[in-house]
Design an enzyme around this catalytic site. Sequence first.
Site, PDB file in Angstrom:
ATOM      1  CG  HIS A   1      -1.934   1.054   1.416  1.00  0.00           C
ATOM      2  ND1 HIS A   1      -1.491   2.148   1.766  1.00  0.00           N
ATOM      3  CD2 HIS A   1      -3.191   0.974   1.079  1.00  0.00           C
ATOM      4  CE1 HIS A   1      -2.745   3.039   1.730  1.00  0.00           C
ATOM      5  NE2 HIS A   1      -3.682   1.961   1.612  1.00  0.00           N
TER       6      HIS A   1
ATOM      7  CG  ASP B   1       0.641  -2.270   6.075  1.00  0.00           C
ATOM      8  OD1 ASP B   1      -0.300  -2.228   7.013  1.00  0.00           O
ATOM      9  OD2 ASP B   1       0.152  -1.654   4.987  1.00  0.00           O
TER      10      ASP B   1
ATOM     11  CD  GLN C   1      -6.974  -4.792   3.907  1.00  0.00           C
ATOM     12  OE1 GLN C   1      -7.606  -5.545   4.321  1.00  0.00           O
ATOM     13  NE2 GLN C   1      -7.218  -3.344   3.473  1.00  0.00           N
TER      14      GLN C   1
ATOM     15  CE  LYS D   1      -7.462  -0.362   5.928  1.00  0.00           C
ATOM     16  NZ  LYS D   1      -8.132  -0.044   4.715  1.00  0.00           N
TER      17      LYS D   1
ATOM     18  CB  CYS E   1      -3.602   3.255  -1.796  1.00  0.00           C
ATOM     19  SG  CYS E   1      -4.834   4.582  -1.393  1.00  0.00           S
TER      20      CYS E   1
HETATM   21  C1  LIG Z   1      -2.532  -2.626   3.327  1.00  0.00           C
HETATM   22  C2  LIG Z   1      -3.096  -1.381   3.913  1.00  0.00           C
HETATM   23  N1  LIG Z   1      -2.094  -0.587   4.618  1.00  0.00           N
HETATM   24  C3  LIG Z   1      -2.413   0.584   5.078  1.00  0.00           C
HETATM   25  C4  LIG Z   1      -3.448   1.323   4.866  1.00  0.00           C
HETATM   26  C5  LIG Z   1      -3.923   2.545   5.498  1.00  0.00           C
HETATM   27  O1  LIG Z   1      -4.818   2.654   6.449  1.00  0.00           O
HETATM   28  P1  LIG Z   1      -5.123   4.135   7.014  1.00  0.00           P
HETATM   29  O2  LIG Z   1      -5.718   4.934   5.558  1.00  0.00           O
HETATM   30  O3  LIG Z   1      -6.138   3.762   7.932  1.00  0.00           O
HETATM   31  O4  LIG Z   1      -3.946   4.690   7.486  1.00  0.00           O
HETATM   32  C6  LIG Z   1      -4.607   0.406   4.441  1.00  0.00           C
HETATM   33  C7  LIG Z   1      -6.015   1.061   3.989  1.00  0.00           C
HETATM   34  O5  LIG Z   1      -6.572   0.911   2.873  1.00  0.00           O
HETATM   35  C8  LIG Z   1      -4.186  -0.799   3.756  1.00  0.00           C
HETATM   36  O6  LIG Z   1      -4.899  -1.618   2.919  1.00  0.00           O
END
Ligand SMILES: Cc1ncc(COP(=O)(O)O)c(C=O)c1O
Length: 390
Positions: free
Chosen positions: A105, A183, A186, A209, A348
């Site tokens: 992401h 990260d 998910q 999420k 993203c």
């Molecule tokens: C894999 C992953 N990392 C990071 C994020 C970012 O999360 P946040 O927008 O809550 O900071 C997302 C959100 O779409 C995501 O799917």
Amino acid sequence: MHGKPLAYLDSAASSQKPRRVLDSMREFYETSYANVHRGVYDLAARATAGYEGAREKLCAFVNAESTREVIFTRSATEALNLVAYAWGLDNLGPGDVAVVTELEHHSNFVPWQFIAKRTGAEFAVIPFDEAGELQLDALDEIATRGRVKVVGANVVSNSLGTVNPVETLAAWAHERDAIMVVDASQAAPHRPLDVQALGADFVAFTGHKMCGPSGIGVLWGRRELLERMSPFNLGGEMIRSVSIERTTWNELPHKFEAGTPPIAEAYGLGVAVDYLTEIGLEAIERHEHEMTAYALERIAEVPGVTIVGPPLERRGGLVSFTVEGVHPHDVAQVLDWEGVAVRAGHHCTEPAMRRLGIQATTRASFYLYTVPEEIDRLVDGLHRVREVFA
Ligand SMILES: Cc1ncc(COP(=O)(O)O)c(C=O)c1O
């Protein structure tokens, strides 16, 4: 939605909230709300107990050794930026390499690309194959580019659903004395998460999420690294003492929580964690696996649809696909007429889309509340898409 019941298939973007989380936040505001860590009065003590109680729940949820290692942020994005700035600016330089996967992401990609550029370090990506799986044989070549100092990877890709071999990457990073930044945005909502078993040094995830409110994220970090790091945000709460000559930092985790934190949001996330834990992360994972198996089978029946990403065994609870001759935004628009909410776009993950030679996909994603009838309605909607654009 347009006279039809809602089929919410966009939980990878954000989850819906259980009433228990909503009610508990309202009750917290009504009975226990004040600023935290400051007041001597009873109400402030109650608010602090609610906020710190949530930290204890999160600590247990990810199997951290200590609550000092659990930092509340505003989001996963802020948690990952915290590491990139506070660790990266002091530890990266010319001759070093910051490595991330091409599946990241943007929030675990762009900060490392940016800090690498600022510090003169090299930025390298681990590519993936046609099925969306990381090509670990590229690691040897990446290691020849300099001193690998940091490796970043997500546990589950939000755009393709790939479950990545994070433990293997962490071992590779540690063989080179690099740190591993994971990260888990998910993963934390969908499967058991044990930060110690992962072998990571930092793990980030986000509250909205996982049945919690927005505006709250979590960074878990290894204590010895957090102790040595410079602060990220500066201001109130994160200091021990301030004078014109010199300022010293508060102890962990407060050193990284400058200013008034998201108090009720942390509290609400703690309640969401109770909710998920009571249902059981294994049960949630199993349910999503069944939904994903069903979706893969049913979506594949629709002519002109191409599913992207790995086989079921190495896939989280989402299915990304393209429909021949129809832009993903148009697919999502027609599905919306049918009351089916899906996400369309690059999710993203522009580098991942570029590697696949596409601009965007349509993504259906599942959670503990997803039922097969919603997937049937998605499939009916896809047949409608084909009629509309025939
Ligand atoms: C894999 C992953 N990392 C990071 C994020 C970012 O999360 P946040 O927008 O809550 O900071 C997302 C959100 O779409 C995501 O799917």
